[in-house]
Design a protein around this motif. Structure first.
Motif, PDB file in Angstrom:
ATOM      1  N   LEU A 117      -2.743   7.807   2.121  1.00 56.24           N
ATOM      2  CA  LEU A 117      -1.638   7.779   1.170  1.00 56.24           C
ATOM      3  C   LEU A 117      -0.300   7.564   1.868  1.00 56.24           C
ATOM      4  O   LEU A 117       0.654   7.076   1.250  1.00 56.24           O
ATOM      5  CB  LEU A 117      -1.599   9.088   0.370  1.00 56.24           C
ATOM      6  CG  LEU A 117      -2.875   9.431  -0.405  1.00 56.24           C
ATOM      7  CD1 LEU A 117      -2.657  10.671  -1.268  1.00 56.24           C
ATOM      8  CD2 LEU A 117      -3.311   8.257  -1.268  1.00 56.24           C
ATOM      9  N   ALA A 118      -0.227   7.915   3.165  1.00 58.90           N
ATOM     10  CA  ALA A 118       1.029   7.773   3.888  1.00 58.90           C
ATOM     11  C   ALA A 118       1.496   6.324   3.951  1.00 58.90           C
ATOM     12  O   ALA A 118       2.686   6.062   4.189  1.00 58.90           O
ATOM     13  CB  ALA A 118       0.895   8.339   5.301  1.00 58.90           C
ATOM     14  N   ARG A 119       0.589   5.391   3.735  1.00 53.47           N
ATOM     15  CA  ARG A 119       0.979   3.976   3.757  1.00 53.47           C
ATOM     16  C   ARG A 119       1.969   3.640   2.642  1.00 53.47           C
ATOM     17  O   ARG A 119       2.629   2.606   2.694  1.00 53.47           O
ATOM     18  CB  ARG A 119      -0.270   3.099   3.643  1.00 53.47           C
ATOM     19  CG  ARG A 119      -1.209   3.232   4.841  1.00 53.47           C
ATOM     20  CD  ARG A 119      -2.486   2.437   4.650  1.00 53.47           C
ATOM     21  NE  ARG A 119      -3.351   2.565   5.829  1.00 53.47           N
ATOM     22  CZ  ARG A 119      -4.645   2.872   5.795  1.00 53.47           C
ATOM     23  NH1 ARG A 119      -5.243   3.048   4.618  1.00 53.47           N
ATOM     24  NH2 ARG A 119      -5.336   2.983   6.917  1.00 53.47           N
ATOM     25  N   HIS A 120       2.049   4.479   1.617  1.00 56.71           N
ATOM     26  CA  HIS A 120       2.937   4.193   0.480  1.00 56.71           C
ATOM     27  C   HIS A 120       4.153   5.120   0.427  1.00 56.71           C
ATOM     28  O   HIS A 120       4.876   5.129  -0.568  1.00 56.71           O
ATOM     29  CB  HIS A 120       2.150   4.301  -0.832  1.00 56.71           C
ATOM     30  CG  HIS A 120       0.942   3.420  -0.873  1.00 56.71           C
ATOM     31  ND1 HIS A 120       1.021   2.045  -0.827  1.00 56.71           N
ATOM     32  CD2 HIS A 120      -0.390   3.722  -0.918  1.00 56.71           C
ATOM     33  CE1 HIS A 120      -0.209   1.532  -0.868  1.00 56.71           C
ATOM     34  NE2 HIS A 120      -1.066   2.526  -0.914  1.00 56.71           N
ATOM     35  N   LEU A 121       4.357   5.891   1.484  1.00 53.53           N
ATOM     36  CA  LEU A 121       5.510   6.798   1.493  1.00 53.53           C
ATOM     37  C   LEU A 121       6.821   6.024   1.428  1.00 53.53           C
ATOM     38  O   LEU A 121       6.953   4.938   1.992  1.00 53.53           O
ATOM     39  CB  LEU A 121       5.489   7.656   2.762  1.00 53.53           C
ATOM     40  CG  LEU A 121       4.501   8.828   2.779  1.00 53.53           C
ATOM     41  CD1 LEU A 121       4.510   9.493   4.149  1.00 53.53           C
ATOM     42  CD2 LEU A 121       4.838   9.837   1.675  1.00 53.53           C
ATOM     43  N   HIS A 122       7.802   6.625   0.732  1.00 56.48           N
ATOM     44  CA  HIS A 122       9.168   6.104   0.659  1.00 56.48           C
ATOM     45  C   HIS A 122       9.231   4.717   0.015  1.00 56.48           C
ATOM     46  O   HIS A 122      10.035   3.868   0.417  1.00 56.48           O
ATOM     47  CB  HIS A 122       9.819   6.078   2.055  1.00 56.48           C
ATOM     48  CG  HIS A 122       9.666   7.375   2.800  1.00 56.48           C
ATOM     49  ND1 HIS A 122      10.125   8.572   2.292  1.00 56.48           N
ATOM     50  CD2 HIS A 122       9.079   7.668   4.003  1.00 56.48           C
ATOM     51  CE1 HIS A 122       9.855   9.551   3.149  1.00 56.48           C
ATOM     52  NE2 HIS A 122       9.211   9.022   4.185  1.00 56.48           N
ATOM     53  N   THR A 123       8.378   4.479  -0.948  1.00 53.35           N
ATOM     54  CA  THR A 123       8.428   3.247  -1.743  1.00 53.35           C
ATOM     55  C   THR A 123       8.441   3.640  -3.222  1.00 53.35           C
ATOM     56  O   THR A 123       7.943   4.721  -3.587  1.00 53.35           O
ATOM     57  CB  THR A 123       7.204   2.347  -1.481  1.00 53.35           C
ATOM     58  OG1 THR A 123       6.023   2.986  -1.997  1.00 53.35           O
ATOM     59  CG2 THR A 123       7.031   2.060   0.013  1.00 53.35           C
ATOM     60  N   PRO A 124       8.987   2.789  -4.101  1.00 52.46           N
ATOM     61  CA  PRO A 124       8.939   3.095  -5.537  1.00 52.46           C
ATOM     62  C   PRO A 124       7.513   3.289  -6.052  1.00 52.46           C
ATOM     63  O   PRO A 124       7.256   4.165  -6.879  1.00 52.46           O
ATOM     64  CB  PRO A 124       9.596   1.864  -6.170  1.00 52.46           C
ATOM     65  CG  PRO A 124      10.516   1.348  -5.115  1.00 52.46           C
ATOM     66  CD  PRO A 124       9.793   1.588  -3.818  1.00 52.46           C
ATOM     67  N   ALA A 125       6.575   2.495  -5.528  1.00 45.39           N
ATOM     68  CA  ALA A 125       5.186   2.651  -5.946  1.00 45.39           C
ATOM     69  C   ALA A 125       4.632   3.998  -5.475  1.00 45.39           C
ATOM     70  O   ALA A 125       3.871   4.654  -6.196  1.00 45.39           O
ATOM     71  CB  ALA A 125       4.344   1.507  -5.398  1.00 45.39           C
ATOM     72  N   GLY A 126       5.011   4.413  -4.277  1.00 50.47           N
ATOM     73  CA  GLY A 126       4.577   5.712  -3.775  1.00 50.47           C
ATOM     74  C   GLY A 126       5.112   6.852  -4.619  1.00 50.47           C
ATOM     75  O   GLY A 126       4.416   7.846  -4.866  1.00 50.47           O
ATOM     76  N   GLU A 127       6.350   6.723  -5.088  1.00 48.45           N
ATOM     77  CA  GLU A 127       6.918   7.732  -5.987  1.00 48.45           C
ATOM     78  C   GLU A 127       6.130   7.783  -7.295  1.00 48.45           C
ATOM     79  O   GLU A 127       5.893   8.871  -7.846  1.00 48.45           O
ATOM     80  CB  GLU A 127       8.387   7.412  -6.254  1.00 48.45           C
ATOM     81  CG  GLU A 127       9.272   7.545  -5.021  1.00 48.45           C
ATOM     82  CD  GLU A 127      10.694   7.067  -5.278  1.00 48.45           C
ATOM     83  OE1 GLU A 127      11.012   6.740  -6.437  1.00 48.45           O
ATOM     84  OE2 GLU A 127      11.486   7.037  -4.309  1.00 48.45           O
ATOM     85  N   ALA A 128       5.722   6.600  -7.782  1.00 49.77           N
ATOM     86  CA  ALA A 128       4.915   6.561  -9.008  1.00 49.77           C
ATOM     87  C   ALA A 128       3.555   7.213  -8.778  1.00 49.77           C
ATOM     88  O   ALA A 128       3.018   7.884  -9.669  1.00 49.77           O
ATOM     89  CB  ALA A 128       4.748   5.115  -9.474  1.00 49.77           C
ATOM     90  N   LEU A 129       2.987   7.043  -7.583  1.00 49.09           N
ATOM     91  CA  LEU A 129       1.706   7.656  -7.259  1.00 49.09           C
ATOM     92  C   LEU A 129       1.824   9.181  -7.242  1.00 49.09           C
ATOM     93  O   LEU A 129       0.970   9.884  -7.799  1.00 49.09           O
ATOM     94  CB  LEU A 129       1.206   7.149  -5.914  1.00 49.09           C
ATOM     95  CG  LEU A 129      -0.096   7.766  -5.388  1.00 49.09           C
ATOM     96  CD1 LEU A 129      -1.234   7.552  -6.372  1.00 49.09           C
ATOM     97  CD2 LEU A 129      -0.451   7.184  -4.019  1.00 49.09           C
ATOM     98  N   ALA A 130       2.888   9.686  -6.639  1.00 51.98           N
ATOM     99  CA  ALA A 130       3.102  11.136  -6.621  1.00 51.98           C
ATOM    100  C   ALA A 130       3.216  11.683  -8.043  1.00 51.98           C
ATOM    101  O   ALA A 130       2.629  12.724  -8.373  1.00 51.98           O
ATOM    102  CB  ALA A 130       4.353  11.463  -5.813  1.00 51.98           C
ATOM    103  N   ALA A 131       3.970  10.970  -8.883  1.00 48.01           N
ATOM    104  CA  ALA A 131       4.130  11.400 -10.273  1.00 48.01           C
ATOM    105  C   ALA A 131       2.799  11.391 -11.003  1.00 48.01           C
ATOM    106  O   ALA A 131       2.486  12.316 -11.775  1.00 48.01           O
ATOM    107  CB  ALA A 131       5.144  10.506 -10.987  1.00 48.01           C
ATOM    108  N   ALA A 132       1.992  10.353 -10.767  1.00 47.56           N
ATOM    109  CA  ALA A 132       0.693  10.264 -11.430  1.00 47.56           C
ATOM    110  C   ALA A 132      -0.229  11.403 -11.008  1.00 47.56           C
ATOM    111  O   ALA A 132      -1.006  11.926 -11.821  1.00 47.56           O
ATOM    112  CB  ALA A 132       0.044   8.917 -11.119  1.00 47.56           C
TER     113      ALA A 132
END
Length: 364
Positions: free
Chosen positions: A104-119
């Motif tokens: 999951l760290a591959r998506h850190l600090h990106t808008p998509a990563g923020e959406a993943l955290a929210a999901a």
């Protein structure tokens, strides 16, 4: 980054002609043509957090390279099915040559990563801690796809557009779903050029819009469900003294998005026998609500005879919807095939593409 893409289904009788046209345009001056096998594994939690959020997380082998991709809905007000958040991260192969691990760290600090955290229902701080620790927060493979892609990259009206014919399978829980669809992705240039090219291909090959993602279809296959639950479409609210162009586009998008999702199901010939009265009734009501919104907004143009309403809205769109609604008003749910043909019709497809382009024109 933000992905701008349309996806269409292809009538089986027209597939050979479409393949030939794709080869032709891909070999034209300034274009390119490639073929590639794409093998993907999709992940979700046991409670299907990502599916509920309409997000998708996959590891995909693209030729000799593995790529981890996260897709999520655009968070911009008034966004349509054209726009999605997307983040791609190239992955180093596993030491044993097998499937690399999900990180999951591959998506850190990106808008998509923020959406993943929210999901996943965790804070950004907690998401970062878990991701850096190599934890996957309960995510596990739910299904896989095996696709042969033929892709032509072309220039159209100054825009660079990728036309990708995907043929293959989705596999889940011992079940198999055959896929055959054409994706059109805008790499650079205007949305208007993408819509114009899509209208051309839709008319030439009888294509129909399908806003269901591979992730959504794979998730339903994994659960053994063919049809989504049909939900009523909410009435748009337009100020009586006339909305601003932005408010008008947002109101139309609020009807158009669920209408396209439901229309994708109604149009699918493999699902016609399973359609319920609720699917047909809600789609019919959604068309009526869209007609009312367009007619109200375009009324000044109709009265003045200009043919163009506020913010470039065409008065002809409301008239086209009325012609589409006429035969459906008298049709009953027992004639599902008639509804499906109406959903796939050239009139419906040209209108929906035009409306998608008009809504998106306020975002260019």
């Amino acid at each position: 980054m933000q992905e701008i893409e349309l996806k269409c289904q292809i009538p089986a009788a027209n597939l050979a002609a479409l393949r030939a046209d794709l080869q032709t345009v891909g070999q034209s001056p300034g274009a390119s043509l490639t073929q590639q096998r794409l093998q993907a594994r999709y992940f979700d939690t046991p409670s299907r957090h990502l599916a509920h959020a309409r997000a998708a997380l996959r590891l995909r082998r693209e030729g000799d390279v593995w790529v981890q991709t996260l897709k999520a809905l655009s968070t911009t007000p008034g966004a349509t099915h054209l726009h999605r958040l997307e983040h791609n991260a190239e992955v180093i192969d596993a030491a044993d040559g097998g499937v690399p691990a999900l990180h999951l760290a591959r998506h850190l600090h990106t808008p998509a990563g923020e959406a993943l955290a929210a999901a996943l229902g965790v804070t950004l701080e907690a998401f970062e801690i878990h991701a850096k620790a190599g934890e996957t927060l309960g995510l596990a493979q739910t299904f896989e796809t095996d696709i042969h892609r033929t892709q032509a990259t072309v220039m159209h009206q100054g825009a660079c557009i990728e036309l990708a014919l995907d043929e293959g399978e989705v596999r889940a829980s011992g079940r198999v779903l055959t896929l055959c669809e054409l994706e059109m992705e805008l790499r650079s240039g205007s949305v208007a050029a993408l819509i114009d090219l899509a209208q051309h291909w839709a008319q030439a090959h009888g294509l129909w819009l399908d806003v269901r993602s591979k992730a959504e279809r794979g998730e339903r296959l994994a659960r053994g469900e063919a049809l989504p639950v049909a939900h009523p479409i909410s009435r748009p609210v337009l100020p009586p003294d006339g909305p601003t162009p932005a408010a008008l586009r947002q109101a139309v998008a609020g009807v158009l998005n669920p209408l396209l999702a439901l229309g994708s199901v109604v149009a699918d010939p493999t699902l016609t026998a399973q359609l319920t009265p609720e699917h047909l009734r809600h789609w019919h009501r959604g068309l009526g609500l869209l007609h009312q919104a367009l007619a109200q907004a375009a009324e000044p143009a109709l009265v003045g005879g200009s043919g163009s309403g506020p913010a470039g809205l065409s008065a002809a769109w409301a008239e086209s919807l009325m012609l589409l609604l006429a035969p459906l008003d008298a049709a009953g749910p027992q004639d599902a095939a008639l509804w499906a043909r109406a959903a796939r019709s050239g009139r419906t497809q040209q209108l929906m593409l035009a409306l998608l382009g008009w809504v998106a024109s306020g975002r260019d």
